[in-house]
Design an enzyme around this catalytic site. Structure first.
Site, PDB file in Angstrom:
ATOM      1  CG  LEU A  49     -37.860  74.464-102.037  1.00  0.00           C
ATOM      2  CD1 LEU A  49     -39.211  75.582-101.786  1.00  0.00           C
ATOM      3  CD2 LEU A  49     -36.607  75.231-102.131  1.00  0.00           C
ATOM      4  CG  ASP A  50     -32.797  72.051 -97.721  1.00  0.00           C
ATOM      5  OD1 ASP A  50     -32.944  70.902 -98.327  1.00  0.00           O
ATOM      6  OD2 ASP A  50     -31.643  72.560 -97.857  1.00  0.00           O
ATOM      7  N   PRO A  51     -36.553  71.653 -95.521  1.00  0.00           N
ATOM      8  CG  PRO A  51     -37.072  69.932 -94.304  1.00  0.00           C
ATOM      9  CD  PRO A  51     -36.261  70.346 -95.275  1.00  0.00           C
ATOM     10  CG  LEU A  52     -34.156  74.797 -91.928  1.00  0.00           C
ATOM     11  CD1 LEU A  52     -32.767  74.857 -91.333  1.00  0.00           C
ATOM     12  CD2 LEU A  52     -35.003  75.455 -90.673  1.00  0.00           C
ATOM     13  CB  ALA A  53     -35.541  76.123 -98.364  1.00  0.00           C
TER      14      ALA A  53
END
Length: 322
Positions: A49-53
């Site tokens: 998962l993206d760090p921002l997700a």
């Protein structure tokens, strides 16, 4: 002088932890924190998962890591907020703003039209800021060097899409959407494409994974909650390795055939043909591994070791105090 940090004694841990990943943490950082809290010897995840997700991130430990790749194929459901009229270099709030345009009025008819446009079989060009590799190098590495390389469009499937007009905390016009998608779908790109279809561009300010395969947020635990638990409570949060095999058929073998199967030998029986089966022993009732059945022949795939099976059957014998 501060006291030396106590050494963590690792032990065999087998199972799947459903984590609600926090914003700002990479999937690997989240995995390492959970691995440390469980004192696990071996760990892996089922796709990043993206760090921002935020949201559902299945973490695999021990024998479960043998089946983690299977989950990469799973459909996933996301909630996202696309801020309208502002395009960024990365397609999310971390990138630099590259253009600003007025956001259009979002009528019910316009949203319904866009919803239909982006539901079903689609073609999507992967974003430059992604881990997809070209010539052995991740696309985001090219992007960071200021290079843009040609990417081929890929076929994806948006199984379901819900759109609703929204406002950000600062009052910016936005679209909140929930999308159930096939593997390989980039939600940032979907948000950007929705913005283009509305004539103003967009970037994501929020991305949350609500479900992946058979797992959803209601089953997840946060790192903070995990840290506050006693050790036996943490272990109780683990699902068995076969939780990753929900889509498989089931074959059960008696003790003699189970032993031969674990040795990698094919077995014969009256099983129907199946591309993927989870194979269990009859006594004791334990997962042995995966395989497939063709013309009445059970052909081994990924197998657990006898040691792993014993550790799963008798986890209390592995619980050593650090």
């Amino acid at each position: 002088m501060s006291a030396p940090r106590a050494r963590v004694v690792r032990r065999p841990v087998h199972g799947v932890l459903l984590l609600d990943k926090p914003r700002g943490l990479s999937s690997n950082d989240a995995l390492q924190k959970a691995k440390w809290l469980l004192r696990a010897e071996k760990a892996g995840h089922t796709g990043t998962l993206d760090p921002l997700a935020t949201g559902v991130l299945p973490l695999c430990f021990g024998a479960a890591t043998k089946f983690s790749q299977l989950h990469l194929e799973a459909d996933k459901t996301y909630e996202a907020v696309a801020v309208l009229g502002v395009k960024t270099t990365t397609g999310d709030a971390e990138g630099e703003v590259v253009s600003r345009q007025p956001a259009p009025e979002l009528t019910a008819d316009r949203l319904a039209q866009v919803q239909r446009q982006f539901t079903g079989a689609l073609s999507q060009v992967p974003p430059m800021h992604s881990a997809l590799k070209k010539d052995g190098k991740a696309l985001y590495e090219y992007a960071r060097a200021g290079e843009e390389v040609a990417r081929e469009a890929r076929a994806i499937m948006v199984h379901a899409l819900e759109l609703a007009a929204a406002r950000t905390g600062s009052g910016q016009a936005a679209v909140r959407f929930i999308a159930k998608v096939s593997k390989g779908t980039y939600i940032r790109t979907l948000g950007e494409d929705i913005g283009e279809a509305l004539g103003c561009g967009a970037h994501l300010s929020l991305l949350r994974r609500l479900a992946t395969g058979p797992f959803d947020l209601s089953q997840c635990v946060t790192l903070e909650a995990l840290q506050d638990m006693a050790e036996d409570e943490r272990l109780a949060r683990l699902l068995p390795p076969q939780a990753l095999l929900a889509g498989h058929g089931r074959v059960t073998l008696d003790a003699d055939n189970a032993g031969r199967f674990l040795s990698g030998l094919r077995r014969r029986g009256d099983w129907p043909d199946s591309e993927a089966v989870a194979v269990f022993g009859e006594q004791p009732p334990a997962l042995l591994g995966t395989g497939h059945v063709k013309a009445g022949e059970l052909i081994p795939g990924r197998l657990l070791s006898p040691i792993e099976i014993q550790q799963i059957l008798h986890p209390q014998e592995q619980a050593t105090t650090p």
